[in-house]
Design a protein around this motif. Sequence first.
Motif, PDB file in Angstrom:
ATOM      1  N   ASN B 442      44.570  42.759  53.891  1.00  0.00           N
ATOM      2  CA  ASN B 442      44.393  42.540  52.622  1.00  0.00           C
ATOM      3  C   ASN B 442      44.844  43.982  51.661  1.00  0.00           C
ATOM      4  N   ASP B 443      44.527  45.035  52.678  1.00  0.00           N
ATOM      5  CA  ASP B 443      44.669  46.419  52.011  1.00  0.00           C
ATOM      6  C   ASP B 443      46.310  46.592  51.817  1.00  0.00           C
ATOM      7  N   LEU B 444      46.973  46.296  52.957  1.00  0.00           N
ATOM      8  CA  LEU B 444      48.634  46.212  53.154  1.00  0.00           C
ATOM      9  C   LEU B 444      49.203  45.766  52.042  1.00  0.00           C
ATOM     10  N   LEU B 445      48.628  44.316  51.671  1.00  0.00           N
ATOM     11  CA  LEU B 445      49.292  43.497  50.608  1.00  0.00           C
ATOM     12  C   LEU B 445      48.921  43.827  49.464  1.00  0.00           C
ATOM     13  N   ASP B 446      47.549  44.662  49.237  1.00  0.00           N
ATOM     14  CA  ASP B 446      47.248  45.086  47.846  1.00  0.00           C
ATOM     15  C   ASP B 446      48.011  46.256  47.386  1.00  0.00           C
ATOM     16  N   ILE B 447      48.256  47.173  48.530  1.00  0.00           N
ATOM     17  CA  ILE B 447      49.103  48.488  48.044  1.00  0.00           C
ATOM     18  C   ILE B 447      50.444  48.167  47.646  1.00  0.00           C
ATOM     19  N   GLU B 448      50.943  47.135  48.545  1.00  0.00           N
ATOM     20  CA  GLU B 448      52.383  46.940  48.241  1.00  0.00           C
ATOM     21  C   GLU B 448      52.528  46.319  46.860  1.00  0.00           C
ATOM     22  N   LYS B 449      51.299  45.326  46.299  1.00  0.00           N
ATOM     23  CA  LYS B 449      51.405  44.779  45.141  1.00  0.00           C
ATOM     24  C   LYS B 449      51.249  45.794  43.873  1.00  0.00           C
ATOM     25  N   ILE B 450      50.325  46.465  44.298  1.00  0.00           N
ATOM     26  CA  ILE B 450      49.933  47.444  43.109  1.00  0.00           C
ATOM     27  C   ILE B 450      51.096  48.554  42.937  1.00  0.00           C
ATOM     28  N   GLU B 451      51.402  49.091  43.932  1.00  0.00           N
ATOM     29  CA  GLU B 451      52.889  49.887  43.803  1.00  0.00           C
ATOM     30  C   GLU B 451      54.023  49.261  43.219  1.00  0.00           C
ATOM     31  N   GLU B 452      54.241  48.103  43.476  1.00  0.00           N
ATOM     32  CA  GLU B 452      55.620  47.505  43.082  1.00  0.00           C
ATOM     33  C   GLU B 452      55.381  46.877  41.571  1.00  0.00           C
ATOM     34  N   GLY B 453      53.984  47.145  41.222  1.00  0.00           N
ATOM     35  CA  GLY B 453      53.786  46.766  39.983  1.00  0.00           C
ATOM     36  C   GLY B 453      53.539  45.166  39.594  1.00  0.00           C
ATOM     37  N   GLY B 454      53.334  44.508  40.952  1.00  0.00           N
ATOM     38  CA  GLY B 454      53.073  42.911  41.157  1.00  0.00           C
ATOM     39  C   GLY B 454      51.749  42.447  40.554  1.00  0.00           C
ATOM     40  N   ILE B 455      51.183  43.465  40.156  1.00  0.00           N
ATOM     41  CA  ILE B 455      49.875  43.099  39.737  1.00  0.00           C
ATOM     42  C   ILE B 455      49.325  43.489  38.155  1.00  0.00           C
ATOM     43  N   VAL B 456      49.083  42.504  37.620  1.00  0.00           N
ATOM     44  CA  VAL B 456      48.807  42.935  36.103  1.00  0.00           C
ATOM     45  C   VAL B 456      47.197  43.280  35.917  1.00  0.00           C
ATOM     46  N   PHE B 457      47.106  44.343  35.599  1.00  0.00           N
ATOM     47  CA  PHE B 457      45.763  44.888  35.411  1.00  0.00           C
ATOM     48  C   PHE B 457      45.006  44.513  34.146  1.00  0.00           C
ATOM     49  N   GLN B 458      43.837  44.024  34.415  1.00  0.00           N
ATOM     50  CA  GLN B 458      43.084  43.488  33.318  1.00  0.00           C
ATOM     51  C   GLN B 458      42.876  44.823  32.099  1.00  0.00           C
ATOM     52  N   GLN B 459      42.320  44.350  31.057  1.00  0.00           N
ATOM     53  CA  GLN B 459      42.048  45.031  29.846  1.00  0.00           C
ATOM     54  C   GLN B 459      40.829  44.497  29.283  1.00  0.00           C
ATOM     55  N   VAL B 460      39.722  44.773  29.812  1.00  0.00           N
ATOM     56  CA  VAL B 460      38.433  44.105  29.203  1.00  0.00           C
ATOM     57  C   VAL B 460      37.470  45.125  28.940  1.00  0.00           C
ATOM     58  N   PRO B 461      36.679  44.675  27.956  1.00  0.00           N
ATOM     59  CA  PRO B 461      35.789  45.869  27.820  1.00  0.00           C
ATOM     60  C   PRO B 461      34.467  45.659  28.835  1.00  0.00           C
ATOM     61  N   PHE B 462      33.628  46.531  29.175  1.00  0.00           N
ATOM     62  CA  PHE B 462      32.656  46.733  30.250  1.00  0.00           C
ATOM     63  C   PHE B 462      31.726  47.915  30.075  1.00  0.00           C
TER      64      PHE B 462
END
Lengths: 130, 742
Positions: B442-462
Amino acid sequence: MSEETLNKILIVDDEEDIRTVASMALEYGGGFTVAQAGNGQQALTQIPIFKPDIVLLDVMMPGMDGPEVYRLMKLDDYSRTIPVIFMTAKVQPHEVQGYMALGAAAVIPKPFEAMQLAAQVLRIWKENQN
Amino acid sequence: MNPLERSLETDDSIIDEQFIRSSDRKFGRWLGTALIVALLGATILGVAAEITLIHLNTTRTQARAVRSDMLSLGALLNTIDDAESSQRGYLLTGNQALLQKYKAAAVAYPDQYQHVVDMLDDDDKATLQALHSKIGHQMSSLQNVLNIDHQSGFDAARAALQADQSRFPAAGVDTSIRDLIASQQARFNVLSAGVSSLNAQVSGIVGVLIAFELILVGVVLWVVIRDQAPRVFAAQELSSQNEDLRSERDDLNSTNDQLEASLKRFESLFRGVPVACYFTGPDGEILEWNSASESLFGFTTNDVRERTIYDTIVRPAGLPKVQSMSDGVMSGQSFDNVEWVCRTREGKEMEVMSNLMPLVGENGHPIGVMTATIDMTERKAVERLKSEFVSTVSHELRTPLTSIRGALGLVCSGAVGQLPEQVKRLCSIANNNTERLVRLINDLLDIEKIEEGGIVFQQVPFSVKELTLNAINAMKGYSQEYNVEIIADLAKDDITITSDPDRLTQVFNNLISNALKFSGSGTAVVVKTVLFQSSVRVSVRDSGPGIPEDFRSRVFEKFAQADSADTRKAGGTGLGLSISRAIMTRLNGRIWFETGNLGSTFFFEVPTDSKEGNRPLDASTKALVCVGDKNFVNTILVLLTQNGIQGHVSYTAQHAKQTLGQEQYDLLIMDAALPDQDGLELLRELRSQKSTERLPIVVVASSNPHGLESIGGDPIVDWIKKPLDSSRFIDSVMHAVTQKTS
């Protein structure tokens, strides 16, 4: 098909081991009746016979993949009402979005937690009922 | 002689001439005054001396005349006495010689008398003339006696003499002449005294004249020395300055040579680099176009002459994006790794990636855009392949894992029957390691996705407080397992921020689980939150042994492990901190740590509004760079300019204080070692002043500047180690600036 309780679940996966583990998890964990299909064609054949309350559908399968099975289910008046959970290892965000856009009830990522699976499926089924 | 040398020589001669003219004027003034005074004094003294000399000569002449009178009178008296005594002697002795003497006196008397009469003044002349009859009578009487002697013999003459009652009239004459002589003597004495007095006057005047001349010579010498000494010093100073100027000129020449060499290297690089580089003006007009640009876009240098990028390589659809970036660059921003689709000369669309930065003019403001562009076609294809590969591998790994994990889960839980104790233990080991394998994938996939910008980060108030408490609660089971307490030291107030709560929870989980793993049983982990005006800082402090020094620089690297055995024992994947850093980068936050023997503290800080992309900075954001080393200053200025910050320079603490007193700055970047003041001392001084007490300061230092913590805190004071880690430096600068400007 019961309107109020979840009873029958069809597991569609080309991996027999996974089908076995998942079946046992649902049977032991939730007391459900579970049927298995090793590919898409078998699934489409079994649905009118087994009449599942919900279908756990793998994505990557030889021959007919999960989305194709789902598409064909939607063409049938009976099977189109049955909620489908995609249970898959292909859970990149765009992939999950794709399944949901098709109309999936939920996505359970593999590897799933066996002891949580029954409760998870039940919760999804109830949400879908509402 | 080059222009610079000519200029220096010209400057030298101008300085010399000006100095000499000014010096001569002063000297001439002094000399003129001295000469006028000298001439005036000499004239006055000369006239006085002349008058005195005339007077002296007159008096001396008069004295000589009086003396001559006295001598003549004496001679006359002697003649009379001689006549009388020689006659008498003759008559007494009959000595013929005496008779001759008498005759000589009688002959001399008339001339002497006349001579004396001519010489005497009127009063004395009257006295003498009155005596003359007496003298004449006596002389006649004497002559009579002699006549008797001659005629009647000696005895008759003697008798006649004895019978003559007036035979001694000479006594009265003698007294009168002696009175006259005494009178003349008195006059002579007066005149002599006058001569002495005048002589003294002349000596006095000459003395005064000599003294005056000596003073004059002294004055002239003083004037000359006074006038010449500064001239000599100034000439020495000028010579020293000339030497400095020549040295600077040599340095400039050397720098100029280096610049020319550097320019040539740059030109070679620009022409030869296999990256399309081009310079454009404010409206997109193409100014420079290298051969790699020709190859990439198909347009030759001739093709793009007097054309803009908008009518060559930019597609109509891409115009707003490129236009917006160019505008950003012209206001001082830089853009890195911007992907866009360009158009080639053949009209083909091509995926490219560009870096854009300002082309800075002499005044430090952007005058154009420098763009470096590479073809992304192949890279994109590789990325797609990689993505598919990762997805496939992930699927293929997960498939068997699904069976193993599911089967083990069922067996371990006892759902399919109770297990003997030993089997249960073995089952548990297999289950834990399966879980670890799942996390690793999971971590391996995660970092690959984050680094390549494959994940859209949320922008929500909390709510920050809620998120933190949830994260702590989620780790409670874990903390019990390790027998480590989690203490929440949360800010009293809560704040709502806009960011990605799921990803922040992931960072929380990574940091807290690490802290739990490395703290000893029975200790505690402290989770603390601090709210700033535009950001939130979270710290997680463990009670572990600290991070070994040789590992500190690799803490955030993938699969970094201080000691692999320890890490395996702790069940980590070696990716948690790497993922956390990737997440913080995407959320425009930052993550760092402090460590020591008593444990480590990991910090992360997120802006209250962490929209992705370039942080909006006011175009007028400016920093004062107070660093003594010119090369280091240039490095810092380049980094600031690339990040849209104007940099002004002070090479000394003194100058920095003056500048900060005159102008408002958003940030001070200062060296801990300044040429004229200790950096920390300057820091304390700035903090004690109203105008700079809240000025964000970033200190660059060779080693940890002890004492900084006593000054630091909020407002921001950070320190960066030299040699500069550019990304860490910019992180700190941007953090400080955004804190200040919010």
